[in-house]
Scaffold this motif. Structure first.
Motif, mmCIF file in Angstrom:
data_model
loop_
_atom_site.group_PDB
_atom_site.id
_atom_site.type_symbol
_atom_site.label_atom_id
_atom_site.label_comp_id
_atom_site.label_asym_id
_atom_site.label_seq_id
_atom_site.Cartn_x
_atom_site.Cartn_y
_atom_site.Cartn_z
ATOM 1 N N SER A 232 9.657 15.541 12.740
ATOM 2 C CA SER A 232 9.608 14.538 11.676
ATOM 3 C C SER A 232 9.248 15.170 10.340
ATOM 4 O O SER A 232 9.856 14.874 9.307
ATOM 5 N N ALA B 248 11.759 15.408 7.105
ATOM 6 C CA ALA B 248 11.311 14.761 5.866
ATOM 7 C C ALA B 248 11.186 15.768 4.727
ATOM 8 O O ALA B 248 11.672 15.533 3.612
ATOM 9 N N TRP C 213 6.145 15.324 16.079
ATOM 10 C CA TRP C 213 5.591 15.255 14.732
ATOM 11 C C TRP C 213 6.129 16.390 13.864
ATOM 12 O O TRP C 213 6.378 16.207 12.668
#
Length: 321
Positions: free
Chosen positions: A200, A204, A197
């Motif tokens: 990610s 992003a 996570w």
């Protein structure tokens, strides 16, 4: 950027070194708190060791962050010692975004120290401090552009993720060295699951930030900033490669108590640490000697070269652009 570094004076090199170490110490201090709160598989000894690291890193980060103020003042006075102690120049730096960033960071680092106090809610005070220390990176430089609120949130999220990642290295390496393989493997596995996570979020936040700053244009890759960004991207790819190796091969080997698994994991973590330190050093050099092409374009060509150099290299005095 290499040409600028080749011609840099001693103050510039010292500034890059201090900035790199300040980055690393701040991230370790904040990350230690985040890891202490997030990873349930930490042993009692591991938690105690992590608390000590948080305190030492916070104190080191405070000293290094304060040193950045006279170094910046010296830079503005042409790299002279007189500039580092000149009250007027120090006042200018304190009134700049750098001064605001350092002040907020010092408050956050002080709150992190509460983690060792026998106070109810001390962990939440320390968490507030960790988040403030991370948010201090968004109070200067590129994050001052528009849309400022969104850029600040993205930079802060990016720093929080990086802090969590960096803060986990020491406890995982310690566990691989001192804990039984099942205990160490459980910790590494938990981190690997949560790190998915984090990766990610890092990717992003970084991608959106680049688009907002106008650095995603392929033409920007021909500039010193773009070239330094490619170096950072390559280093980060190396970090992701090692992280994948840890998750796919080394963690299962540790879970099965394979011979030499703990040593291989520690070497991999050490290599990740070196790569992240290289990323921080590249960032420090990048923000010291160059700037985004979009920021360079905003510096009026009729301004004196010394003013342009300050506006480009520091990112601390946006009113000059």
């Amino acid at each position: 950027m290499l040409a600028a570094l080749a011609s840099a004076d001693a103050v510039t090199w010292i500034s890059i070194l201090v900035k790199t170490l300040a980055y690393a110490a701040t991230l370790v201090a904040a990350g230690s708190v985040l890891v202490w709160l997030a990873l349930r598989e930490l042993s009692a000894d591991g938690r105690a060791s992590l608390l000590r690291m948080a305190v030492v890193a916070a104190l080191a980060a405070a000293v290094l962050s304060v040193l950045r103020v006279p170094l910046r003042a010296s830079f503005l006075m042409g790299g002279t010692f007189d500039g580092a102690v000149d009250p007027m120049m120090l006042g200018i730096v304190f009134d700049s975004p750098l001064g605001t960033s350092v002040t907020v960071r010092l408050i956050g680092l002080a709150l992190i120290l509460a983690i060792v106090l026998p106070l109810r809610g001390a962990r939440w005070i320390a968490l507030t401090g960790a988040l403030m220390a991370c948010a201090s990176f968004a109070l200067r430089g590129h994050a001052l552009g528009e849309p400022r609120l969104l850029l600040g949130a993205l930079v802060t999220a990016h720093i929080v993720g990086l802090a969590f990642w960096l803060g986990a290295f020491a406890p995982m390496s310690r566990a691989a060295r001192t804990e039984a393989p099942p205990i160490a493997a459980a910790l590494v596995h938990e981190f690997g699951t949560k790190a998915l996570w984090v990766v990610s979020a890092l990717v992003a936040a970084g991608a959106v930030t680049l688009v907002l700053l106008g650095a995603a244009d392929p033409a920007a890759l021909t500039t010193p900033y773009g070239q330094a960004f490619l170096v950072k991207l390559a280093l980060f790819a190396g970090v992701l490669g090692l992280a994948a190796l840890n998750k796919v091969r080394l963690t299962p080997a540790l879970q099965s108590a394979a011979t030499g698994a703990a040593q291989r994991l520690r070497r991999s973590i050490a290599a990740e640490s070196v790569l992240i330190l290289a990323i921080l050093a590249t960032t420090a050099a990048l923000t010291t000697v160059t700037s985004l092409p979009s920021e360079q374009a905003r510096v009026a060509p009729q301004q004196p070269k010394t003013v342009q150099a300050v506006a480009h290299a520091s990112g601390d005095f946006p009113w000059l652009s």
